[in-house]
Design an enzyme around this catalytic site. Structure first.
Site, PDB file in Angstrom:
ATOM      1  CD  GLU A 194      23.176   7.863  39.542  1.00  0.00           C
ATOM      2  OE1 GLU A 194      22.269   7.549  40.301  1.00  0.00           O
ATOM      3  OE2 GLU A 194      24.235   8.390  39.915  1.00  0.00           O
TER       4      GLU A 194
ATOM      5  CG  HIS B 200      27.003   0.650  43.380  1.00  0.00           C
ATOM      6  ND1 HIS B 200      26.772  -0.026  44.545  1.00  0.00           N
ATOM      7  CD2 HIS B 200      26.590   1.919  43.604  1.00  0.00           C
ATOM      8  CE1 HIS B 200      26.233   0.798  45.431  1.00  0.00           C
ATOM      9  NE2 HIS B 200      26.116   1.987  44.882  1.00  0.00           N
TER      10      HIS B 200
ATOM     11  CE  LYS C 159      25.599  11.248  41.717  1.00  0.00           C
ATOM     12  NZ  LYS C 159      24.637  10.141  41.780  1.00  0.00           N
TER      13      LYS C 159
ATOM     14  CE  LYS D 235      20.435  -1.271  41.523  1.00  0.00           C
ATOM     15  NZ  LYS D 235      19.334  -0.326  41.525  1.00  0.00           N
TER      16      LYS D 235
HETATM   17  C1  BG6 Z   1      24.361   5.181  45.542  1.00  0.00           C
HETATM   18  C2  BG6 Z   1      25.155   6.423  45.210  1.00  0.00           C
HETATM   19  O1  BG6 Z   1      25.193   4.209  46.103  1.00  0.00           O
HETATM   20  O2  BG6 Z   1      23.762   4.667  44.361  1.00  0.00           O
HETATM   21  C3  BG6 Z   1      24.274   7.464  44.539  1.00  0.00           C
HETATM   22  O3  BG6 Z   1      25.700   6.956  46.413  1.00  0.00           O
HETATM   23  C4  BG6 Z   1      23.582   6.871  43.337  1.00  0.00           C
HETATM   24  O4  BG6 Z   1      25.037   8.598  44.154  1.00  0.00           O
HETATM   25  C5  BG6 Z   1      22.869   5.567  43.712  1.00  0.00           C
HETATM   26  O5  BG6 Z   1      22.654   7.814  42.827  1.00  0.00           O
HETATM   27  C6  BG6 Z   1      22.334   4.880  42.482  1.00  0.00           C
HETATM   28  O6  BG6 Z   1      21.554   3.781  42.859  1.00  0.00           O
HETATM   29  P1  BG6 Z   1      20.426   3.197  41.870  1.00  0.00           P
HETATM   30  O7  BG6 Z   1      19.939   1.979  42.565  1.00  0.00           O
HETATM   31  O8  BG6 Z   1      19.400   4.284  41.746  1.00  0.00           O
HETATM   32  O9  BG6 Z   1      21.100   2.932  40.558  1.00  0.00           O
END
Ligand code: BG6
Length: 506
Positions: free
Chosen positions: A216, A241, A341, A182
């Site tokens: 999320e 992440h 989530k 990103k």
């Molecule tokens: C993934 C996870 O690595 O990243 C997911 O397994 C998550 O659960 C996703 O929804 C989120 O990615 P982004 O790029 O949409 O923030």
């Protein structure tokens, strides 16, 4: 890239190929980034012609990418085969030899497969002679790309690294954490190490706390319950992440942009993370799952009611941690990490909150006597100052804001909050490219800067394992529940203990 290359996608019928890899290749091709001769080969078990495969891929694309795809389509091929089967791989090898570039082409093997197949597939590829570069021919490189999860704890991550190292050199292994692709995550480096004004402040003397949030609004997506219930929020997002974002925010300056220099600084930082022991874990972490609630005005199921989630599940969909870094720069500064989530909104944000001035001079309430004002500031019952906060918004808005105080016009010395802002889209007139575009291009050019090293993965698991172990122990925080569409359990606020402020809402 001037030399011919071939991209081989194992698991070509899967979601990742359709939703991310092919759209990224389509755009890279349309924008002229793939100038050399190349071929893309999808490998999966079902029989299918090249034409049927291309048709499927075209249908899965966003309408705006379809015409660009027409130019790429003739370079896409389909090969029916099994990644673990020797005969199948031998046939794949002959097919690749006959495609543009032949055996002289560089080859990128993308294992878009279940993680338990990574090691086996790498072994099979090596056995079939597909991963050995031709001696003396630098252009005929062989690389393997894999995606998270890289193990589910330190032991399994080490075993995977060992298995891969048995057949591949570290320079051949490209482990993707798509957050590093990103633009705004990469900009954390640029922002920190190109702008001299922040570095003197970037330490425990001036920073009160750092917050990293990945919120999320989606729940567990269809078909993912089995994976997710085995994984949980900490393993799914925080171990990878979020710790990567943390490492970029907190690491020491690298001496160059050489991948090793950069990745080693991240490893050092991750190794300096203080692992909460059994007695600390209850105060340092909060875990929860979403119950029934409402998202954007619509009823939303609770986690336990999602299709495929076992009724006795104990998996967290929300995690908040108060992390600490045991080094000279950061000792004593809390790093508050939160992911969930089914929170009200999707956003990822880093907030660096600076310490306030040592003496508060302004905003004496009208009618309050100066000595009373001073006394109440001193005993903490009155606070008239807001800390300066630097907000780095990673997504969906790509922005940077710095908050500060300005004097409100008038006879009184009253300070009021204001912000300096920067917006990527306004400034550059376009949205940043998708993470996979950058990552694929880097894998093709052999640049490992934005890929994870074996050491980084092991250092992240060392920390995550300790938290997970604490959650099994006597001082484990309870698994709480919060309504879907709300900002998680109130208990997470106590992680701010001794600091100003609360969780950001994006
Ligand atoms: C993934 C996870 O690595 O990243 C997911 O397994 C998550 O659960 C996703 O929804 C989120 O990615 P982004 O790029 O949409 O923030």
């Amino acid at each position: 890239m001037t030399h011919a290359f071939q991209i081989v996608i194992f698991g070509a019928s899967g979601d990742l190929a359709r939703r991310k890899l092919i759209p990224a290749l389509t755009r890279l091709h349309a924008e002229g980034h793939l100038e050399s001769e190349f071929a893309v080969v999808g490998v999966a078990r079902r029989p299918k012609s090249d034409e049927e495969f291309r048709q499927e891929l075209a249908e899965a694309l966003d309408p705006e990418d379809r015409s660009a795809f027409e130019a790429l389509a003739p370079r896409i091929h389909y090969h029916q085969g099994d990644a673990k089967d020797g005969a199948s791989l031998a046939a794949l090898g002959s097919r690749l030899d006959a495609l543009p570039g032949g055996s002289e082409a560089g080859r990128l093997f993308y294992l878009s497969l279940k993680p338990d197949l990574f090691a086996e597939t790498a072994r099979a590829l090596a056995k079939a002679g597909l991963t050995g570069a031709h001696p003396g021919e630098r252009a005929a490189w062989r690389r393997v790309v894999i995606e998270k999860p890289f193990g589910r704890d330190l032991t399994s991550a080490r075993a995977l690294n060992d298995d891969l190292h048995a057949v591949l050199r570290e320079e051949q292994i490209f482990r993707i954490d798509h957050y590093l692709g990103k633009e705004t995550v990469q900009n954390l480096l640029g922002f920190r190490f190109h702008n001299a004004i922040f570095e003197p402040l970037w330490n425990r003397h001036h920073v009160e706390l750092v917050q990293i949030s990945v919120a999320e609004s989606i729940g567990v997506e269809q078909g993912r319950a089995a994976y997710y219930d085995e994984t949980g929020a900490l393993r799914d997002m925080l171990q990878n992440h979020m710790l990567q974002i943390l490492a970029l925010v907190a690491m020491e300056p690298p001496t160059s942009l050489d991948p090793k220099a950069l990745r080693n600084q991240k490893v050092d930082l991750l190794r300096a993370l203080h692992c909460p022991d059994a007695a600390e874990i209850g105060c340092a972490s909060v875990r929860a799952r979403y119950g029934p609630g409402e998202i954007e005005g619509r009823p939303a199921l609770g986690y336990l009611d999602e299709e495929g989630v076992p009724p006795d599940s104990r998996t967290e969909t929300y995690v908040a941690l108060r992390a600490e870094i045991d080094n000279w720069r950061w000792s004593g500064v809390p790093f508050l990490l939160r992911h969930g989530k089914r929170l009200p909104r999707r956003f990822t944000e880093v907030k660096v909150q600076f310490r306030t001035t040592p003496l508060q001079l302004f905003n004496q309430p009208e009618g309050m006597d100066p000595s009373e004002f001073r006394r109440r500031l001193r005993d903490g019952s009155l606070c008239q100052i807001r800390p300066n906060v630097l907000t780095l918004s990673i997504q969906p808005r790509e922005q940077i804001h710095l908050s500060f105080g300005v004097k409100r016009p008038g006879a009184q010395m009253v300070m009021t909050p204001a912000t300096l802002g920067f917006d990527y889209r306004e400034h550059f007139g376009e949205s940043p490219p998708e993470a996979y575009e950058r990552l694929l291009l880097d894998a093709l050019t052999g640049d490992q800067t934005l890929f994870l090293s074996a050491d980084e993965i092991e250092a992240s698991w060392r920390y995550a394992d300790e938290v997970l172990e604490g959650w099994e122990g006597p001082e484990a925080p309870p698994l709480l529940e919060h309504p879907a569409g709300k900002w998680g359990p109130e208990e997470a606020d106590r992680l701010f203990l001794g600091c100003e402020g609360g969780w950001t809402r994006g």
